[in-house]
Design an enzyme around this catalytic site. Structure first.
Site, PDB file in Angstrom:
ATOM      1  N   CYS A  33     -18.572   8.132   2.188  1.00 60.56           N
ATOM      2  CA  CYS A  33     -19.083   9.508   1.061  1.00 60.56           C
ATOM      3  C   CYS A  33     -17.824   9.283  -0.049  1.00 60.56           C
ATOM      4  O   CYS A  33     -16.954   8.887   0.118  1.00 60.56           O
ATOM      5  CB  CYS A  33     -18.930  10.726   2.090  1.00 60.56           C
ATOM      6  SG  CYS A  33     -20.089  11.090   3.055  1.00 60.56           S
ATOM      7  N   CYS A  93     -19.632  14.741   5.300  1.00 60.58           N
ATOM      8  CA  CYS A  93     -20.533  14.294   6.260  1.00 60.58           C
ATOM      9  C   CYS A  93     -19.927  14.593   7.835  1.00 60.58           C
ATOM     10  O   CYS A  93     -20.709  14.539   8.761  1.00 60.58           O
ATOM     11  CB  CYS A  93     -20.935  12.592   6.137  1.00 60.58           C
ATOM     12  SG  CYS A  93     -19.859  11.587   6.834  1.00 60.58           S
ATOM     13  N   SER A 138       4.849 -13.671   1.145  1.00 62.80           N
ATOM     14  CA  SER A 138       4.707 -15.020   1.980  1.00 62.80           C
ATOM     15  C   SER A 138       3.624 -15.919   1.585  1.00 62.80           C
ATOM     16  O   SER A 138       3.291 -17.010   1.740  1.00 62.80           O
ATOM     17  CB  SER A 138       4.482 -14.606   3.679  1.00 62.80           C
ATOM     18  OG  SER A 138       3.216 -13.918   3.747  1.00 62.80           O
ATOM     19  N   ASN A 167      12.183 -14.923  -3.573  1.00 65.85           N
ATOM     20  CA  ASN A 167      11.948 -14.491  -2.286  1.00 65.85           C
ATOM     21  C   ASN A 167      13.055 -14.893  -1.357  1.00 65.85           C
ATOM     22  O   ASN A 167      13.757 -15.763  -1.885  1.00 65.85           O
ATOM     23  CB  ASN A 167      10.620 -15.565  -1.520  1.00 65.85           C
ATOM     24  CG  ASN A 167      10.277 -15.037  -0.341  1.00 65.85           C
ATOM     25  OD1 ASN A 167      10.952 -14.697   0.637  1.00 65.85           O
ATOM     26  ND2 ASN A 167       8.868 -14.843  -0.300  1.00 65.85           N
ATOM     27  N   CYS A 172     -14.388  13.487   7.496  1.00 69.07           N
ATOM     28  CA  CYS A 172     -14.906  13.540   6.106  1.00 69.07           C
ATOM     29  C   CYS A 172     -15.569  14.896   5.785  1.00 69.07           C
ATOM     30  O   CYS A 172     -16.465  15.229   6.543  1.00 69.07           O
ATOM     31  CB  CYS A 172     -16.383  12.605   6.097  1.00 69.07           C
ATOM     32  SG  CYS A 172     -17.166  12.658   4.420  1.00 69.07           S
ATOM     33  N   VAL A 188       0.872  -1.097   0.155  1.00 68.38           N
ATOM     34  CA  VAL A 188      -0.170   0.246  -0.031  1.00 68.38           C
ATOM     35  C   VAL A 188       0.790   1.316   0.016  1.00 68.38           C
ATOM     36  O   VAL A 188       0.224   2.341   0.131  1.00 68.38           O
ATOM     37  CB  VAL A 188      -1.021  -0.165   1.231  1.00 68.38           C
ATOM     38  CG1 VAL A 188      -1.857  -1.038   1.286  1.00 68.38           C
ATOM     39  CG2 VAL A 188      -0.131   0.024   2.665  1.00 68.38           C
ATOM     40  N   HIS A 244      -4.657  -4.061  -2.383  1.00 66.68           N
ATOM     41  CA  HIS A 244      -5.095  -3.718  -0.950  1.00 66.68           C
ATOM     42  C   HIS A 244      -5.053  -2.359  -0.514  1.00 66.68           C
ATOM     43  O   HIS A 244      -5.127  -1.762   0.510  1.00 66.68           O
ATOM     44  CB  HIS A 244      -4.136  -4.407  -0.133  1.00 66.68           C
ATOM     45  CG  HIS A 244      -4.178  -5.785   0.115  1.00 66.68           C
ATOM     46  ND1 HIS A 244      -3.047  -6.786   0.695  1.00 66.68           N
ATOM     47  CD2 HIS A 244      -5.011  -6.651  -0.083  1.00 66.68           C
ATOM     48  CE1 HIS A 244      -3.416  -7.836   0.392  1.00 66.68           C
ATOM     49  NE2 HIS A 244      -4.688  -8.036  -0.056  1.00 66.68           N
TER      50      HIS A 244
HETATM   51  C1  BV8 Z   1     -11.350 -10.865   2.493  1.00 67.83           C
HETATM   52  C2  BV8 Z   1      -3.715  -3.564   3.692  1.00 67.83           C
HETATM   53  C3  BV8 Z   1     -13.383 -11.804   2.040  1.00 67.83           C
HETATM   54  C4  BV8 Z   1      -3.799  -2.999   5.083  1.00 67.83           C
HETATM   55  C5  BV8 Z   1      -3.575  -5.977   4.113  1.00 67.83           C
HETATM   56  C6  BV8 Z   1      -9.179 -17.524   1.949  1.00 67.83           C
HETATM   57  C7  BV8 Z   1      -9.840 -16.637   1.432  1.00 67.83           C
HETATM   58  C8  BV8 Z   1     -10.300 -15.330   1.330  1.00 67.83           C
HETATM   59  C9  BV8 Z   1      -9.891 -14.643   2.453  1.00 67.83           C
HETATM   60  C10 BV8 Z   1      -9.045 -15.420   3.426  1.00 67.83           C
HETATM   61  C11 BV8 Z   1      -8.906 -16.821   3.329  1.00 67.83           C
HETATM   62  N1  BV8 Z   1      -8.214 -16.985   4.462  1.00 67.83           N
HETATM   63  C12 BV8 Z   1      -8.186 -16.209   5.336  1.00 67.83           C
HETATM   64  C13 BV8 Z   1      -8.683 -15.027   4.562  1.00 67.83           C
HETATM   65  C14 BV8 Z   1      -9.016 -13.889   5.346  1.00 67.83           C
HETATM   66  C15 BV8 Z   1      -7.645 -12.753   5.350  1.00 67.83           C
HETATM   67  C16 BV8 Z   1      -6.323 -13.603   5.286  1.00 67.83           C
HETATM   68  O1  BV8 Z   1      -5.994 -13.781   4.149  1.00 67.83           O
HETATM   69  N2  BV8 Z   1      -5.807 -13.717   6.268  1.00 67.83           N
HETATM   70  C17 BV8 Z   1      -4.504 -14.205   6.464  1.00 67.83           C
HETATM   71  C18 BV8 Z   1      -3.729 -13.526   7.696  1.00 67.83           C
HETATM   72  C19 BV8 Z   1      -4.711 -15.796   6.618  1.00 67.83           C
HETATM   73  N3  BV8 Z   1      -8.051 -12.275   3.966  1.00 67.83           N
HETATM   74  C20 BV8 Z   1      -8.709 -11.106   3.742  1.00 67.83           C
HETATM   75  O2  BV8 Z   1      -9.384 -10.770   5.084  1.00 67.83           O
HETATM   76  C21 BV8 Z   1      -8.898 -10.414   2.769  1.00 67.83           C
HETATM   77  N4  BV8 Z   1     -10.487 -10.059   2.545  1.00 67.83           N
HETATM   78  O3  BV8 Z   1     -10.928 -12.285   2.118  1.00 67.83           O
HETATM   79  O4  BV8 Z   1     -12.448 -10.588   2.374  1.00 67.83           O
HETATM   80  C22 BV8 Z   1     -14.754 -11.067   2.140  1.00 67.83           C
HETATM   81  C23 BV8 Z   1     -15.511 -11.247   1.185  1.00 67.83           C
HETATM   82  C24 BV8 Z   1     -16.895 -10.421   0.967  1.00 67.83           C
HETATM   83  C25 BV8 Z   1     -17.197  -9.917   1.915  1.00 67.83           C
HETATM   84  C26 BV8 Z   1     -16.626  -9.582   3.183  1.00 67.83           C
HETATM   85  C27 BV8 Z   1     -15.174 -10.352   3.303  1.00 67.83           C
HETATM   86  C28 BV8 Z   1      -8.156  -8.993   2.805  1.00 67.83           C
HETATM   87  C29 BV8 Z   1      -7.065  -9.158   2.947  1.00 67.83           C
HETATM   88  C30 BV8 Z   1      -6.382  -7.672   3.041  1.00 67.83           C
HETATM   89  C31 BV8 Z   1      -5.555  -7.403   4.191  1.00 67.83           C
HETATM   90  N5  BV8 Z   1      -5.026  -5.872   4.205  1.00 67.83           N
HETATM   91  N6  BV8 Z   1      -3.179  -4.812   3.793  1.00 67.83           N
HETATM   92  C32 BV8 Z   1      -2.720  -2.669   5.615  1.00 67.83           C
HETATM   93  O5  BV8 Z   1      -1.475  -2.605   4.952  1.00 67.83           O
HETATM   94  O6  BV8 Z   1      -2.532  -1.691   6.639  1.00 67.83           O
HETATM   95  S1  BV8 Z   1      -2.812  -7.252   3.743  1.00 67.83           S
HETATM   96  C33 BV8 Z   1      -1.277  -7.116   4.497  1.00 67.83           C
HETATM   97  O7  BV8 Z   1      -0.713  -8.297   4.604  1.00 67.83           O
HETATM   98  C34 BV8 Z   1      -0.353  -6.406   3.731  1.00 67.83           C
HETATM   99  O8  BV8 Z   1      -0.895  -5.560   2.430  1.00 67.83           O
HETATM  100  C35 BV8 Z   1       0.378  -7.654   2.596  1.00 67.83           C
HETATM  101  O9  BV8 Z   1       0.056  -7.644   1.812  1.00 67.83           O
HETATM  102  C36 BV8 Z   1       0.115  -8.761   3.618  1.00 67.83           C
HETATM  103  C37 BV8 Z   1       1.420  -9.413   4.111  1.00 67.83           C
HETATM  104  O10 BV8 Z   1       1.705 -10.013   3.078  1.00 67.83           O
HETATM  105  P1  BV8 Z   1       3.226 -10.120   2.273  1.00 67.83           P
HETATM  106  O11 BV8 Z   1       3.156  -8.804   1.540  1.00 67.83           O
HETATM  107  O12 BV8 Z   1       3.365 -11.357   1.731  1.00 67.83           O
HETATM  108  O13 BV8 Z   1       4.057  -9.735   3.594  1.00 67.83           O
HETATM  109  P2  BV8 Z   1       4.756 -10.673   4.643  1.00 67.83           P
HETATM  110  O14 BV8 Z   1       5.276  -9.759   5.660  1.00 67.83           O
HETATM  111  O15 BV8 Z   1       3.695 -11.663   4.990  1.00 67.83           O
HETATM  112  O16 BV8 Z   1       5.942 -11.552   3.857  1.00 67.83           O
HETATM  113  C38 BV8 Z   1       6.864 -10.745   3.409  1.00 67.83           C
HETATM  114  C39 BV8 Z   1       7.685 -11.849   2.508  1.00 67.83           C
HETATM  115  O17 BV8 Z   1       8.782 -11.136   2.061  1.00 67.83           O
HETATM  116  C40 BV8 Z   1       8.584 -12.890   3.372  1.00 67.83           C
HETATM  117  O18 BV8 Z   1       8.222 -13.951   2.363  1.00 67.83           O
HETATM  118  C41 BV8 Z   1       9.830 -12.664   3.212  1.00 67.83           C
HETATM  119  O19 BV8 Z   1      10.613 -13.803   3.426  1.00 67.83           O
HETATM  120  C42 BV8 Z   1       9.856 -11.747   1.993  1.00 67.83           C
HETATM  121  N7  BV8 Z   1      11.035 -10.953   1.839  1.00 67.83           N
HETATM  122  C43 BV8 Z   1      11.661 -10.218   2.679  1.00 67.83           C
HETATM  123  N8  BV8 Z   1      12.602  -9.314   2.493  1.00 67.83           N
HETATM  124  C44 BV8 Z   1      12.741  -9.650   1.190  1.00 67.83           C
HETATM  125  C45 BV8 Z   1      11.759 -10.714   0.861  1.00 67.83           C
HETATM  126  N9  BV8 Z   1      11.780 -11.098  -0.507  1.00 67.83           N
HETATM  127  C46 BV8 Z   1      12.553 -10.682  -1.408  1.00 67.83           C
HETATM  128  N10 BV8 Z   1      13.479  -9.685  -1.112  1.00 67.83           N
HETATM  129  C47 BV8 Z   1      13.904  -9.238   0.205  1.00 67.83           C
HETATM  130  N11 BV8 Z   1      14.433  -7.982   0.254  1.00 67.83           N
END
Ligand code: BV8
Length: 257
Positions: free
Chosen positions: A132, A157, A196, A220, A154, A103, A119
């Site tokens: 709004c 509103c 991840s 990764n 907002c 983001v 996201h």
């Molecule tokens: C939803 C914005 C449904 C906010 C973020 C199955 C299907 C659908 C949903 C789910 C499901 N199972 C579970 C869910 C629910 C949930 C979910 O996925 N939970 C997880 C924890 C299991 N998903 C949701 O809630 C989604 N919504 O499904 O809604 C719905 C449908 C209809 C009506 C109502 C509801 C919404 C998910 C969005 C959440 N918001 N961000 C903010 O940023 O403040 S997600 C947030 O976490 C980040 O944006 C980011 O995307 C995410 C973390 O993921 P990564 O980007 O992978 O980061 P991470 O730290 O995990 O990993 C970093 C990687 O980089 C590592 O692997 C590391 O080794 C590597 N790395 C590090 N340094 C380097 C590197 N690689 C290369 N070079 C480097 N230098």
């Protein structure tokens, strides 16, 4: 790093490339990944506790403090060579769709266009109370803020504004979902970079691509849930691997002219 010959060939022959990036791509810019996001001041909180509508309803001032801290942090960093390499890759292949879970807007600042912000964006604002419709970046000019809590209000509103991101438990906006799904379904080469592969439905994009016969590449530092299903894994920092990859592609294209 030597780019595997099979990957060089896949890149040279790719017609439509789809790239999914995660927090790891911004790590070398100094933006903590979500796995590490609880650093320093925020060590006591898990992002999953703060990045939810329930957390905001419970303590909007706390959530705003976290987002303001992140906005200040991101405003003070620069895109890294990985971001810039992806912007250059778009000029070297016939078609590239960049879907990011991040983001932070760093892909755009590195020169990428048409970025699909899966996201949302840290610097956007949305009306929490009534949804709004307005589109200023934060803070919308002339937006009042609640004097006690500093929560922006907002301009339409007067209700609380919230950051323009998708929280856990919230759906991905339908247009964004469709654009990303279509890009993954249409590609012949899919990169999963710095993620991840744990957050859904973003993590499902690689499956959509693979089901349609695309070659899936993972970049990764560590192995992930996706690693076992990738055709090729490049282990290391995206800020080092991506420039190598793009330079190799550019050299090969030069030689083939
Ligand atoms: C939803 C914005 C449904 C906010 C973020 C199955 C299907 C659908 C949903 C789910 C499901 N199972 C579970 C869910 C629910 C949930 C979910 O996925 N939970 C997880 C924890 C299991 N998903 C949701 O809630 C989604 N919504 O499904 O809604 C719905 C449908 C209809 C009506 C109502 C509801 C919404 C998910 C969005 C959440 N918001 N961000 C903010 O940023 O403040 S997600 C947030 O976490 C980040 O944006 C980011 O995307 C995410 C973390 O993921 P990564 O980007 O992978 O980061 P991470 O730290 O995990 O990993 C970093 C990687 O980089 C590592 O692997 C590391 O080794 C590597 N790395 C590090 N340094 C380097 C590197 N690689 C290369 N070079 C480097 N230098």
């Amino acid at each position: 790093m030597a780019v595997p010959a099979a990957l060089q060939a896949a890149l040279a022959n790719a017609r439509q490339v789809c790239v999914l990036t995660g927090a790891g791509v911004s790590a070398e810019s100094g933006v903590p990944t979500f796995r590490e996001a609880g650093t320093g001041l925020w060590a006591q909180y898990s992002p999953h506790e703060l990045a939810t509508p329930e957390a905001f309803a419970r303590d909007p001032a706390l959530v705003w403090r976290w987002y303001r801290w992140r906005r200040d942090l991101v405003a003070g960093v620069e895109p890294n060579p990985g971001h810039r390499a992806l912007a250059r890759l778009a000029e070297l292949v016939p078609s590239l769709a960049l879907v990011t879970q991040n983001v932070d807007g760093l892909h755009q600042r590195a020169g990428s266009s048409g970025v699909i912000e899966y996201h949302g964006n840290l610097f956007g604002n949305r009306c929490f109370e009534n949804g709004c419709d307005f589109s200023e970046a934060d803070p919308p000019t002339g937006t009042a803020a609640d004097p006690a809590s500093g929560i922006p209000l907002c301009p339409r509103c007067g209700g609380m504004l919230r950051p323009g991101v998708v929280w856990f438990g919230e759906p991905i906006p339908s247009r964004t979902l469709r654009l990303a799904d279509d890009a993954a379904a249409a590609c012949d080469l899919f990169f999963s970079i710095g993620t991840s592969a744990l957050v859904w439905p973003a993590a499902g994009l690689a499956e959509i691509a693979a089901r349609r016969g695309a070659t899936v590449i993972e970049i990764n530092r560590e192995t992930t849930d996706l690693s076992g299903r990738a055709a090729c894994r490049l282990q290391g920092k995206s800020g080092e691997i991506l420039p190598e990859l793009v330079n190799c592609l550019a050299r090969n294209r030069q030689h083939s002219l």
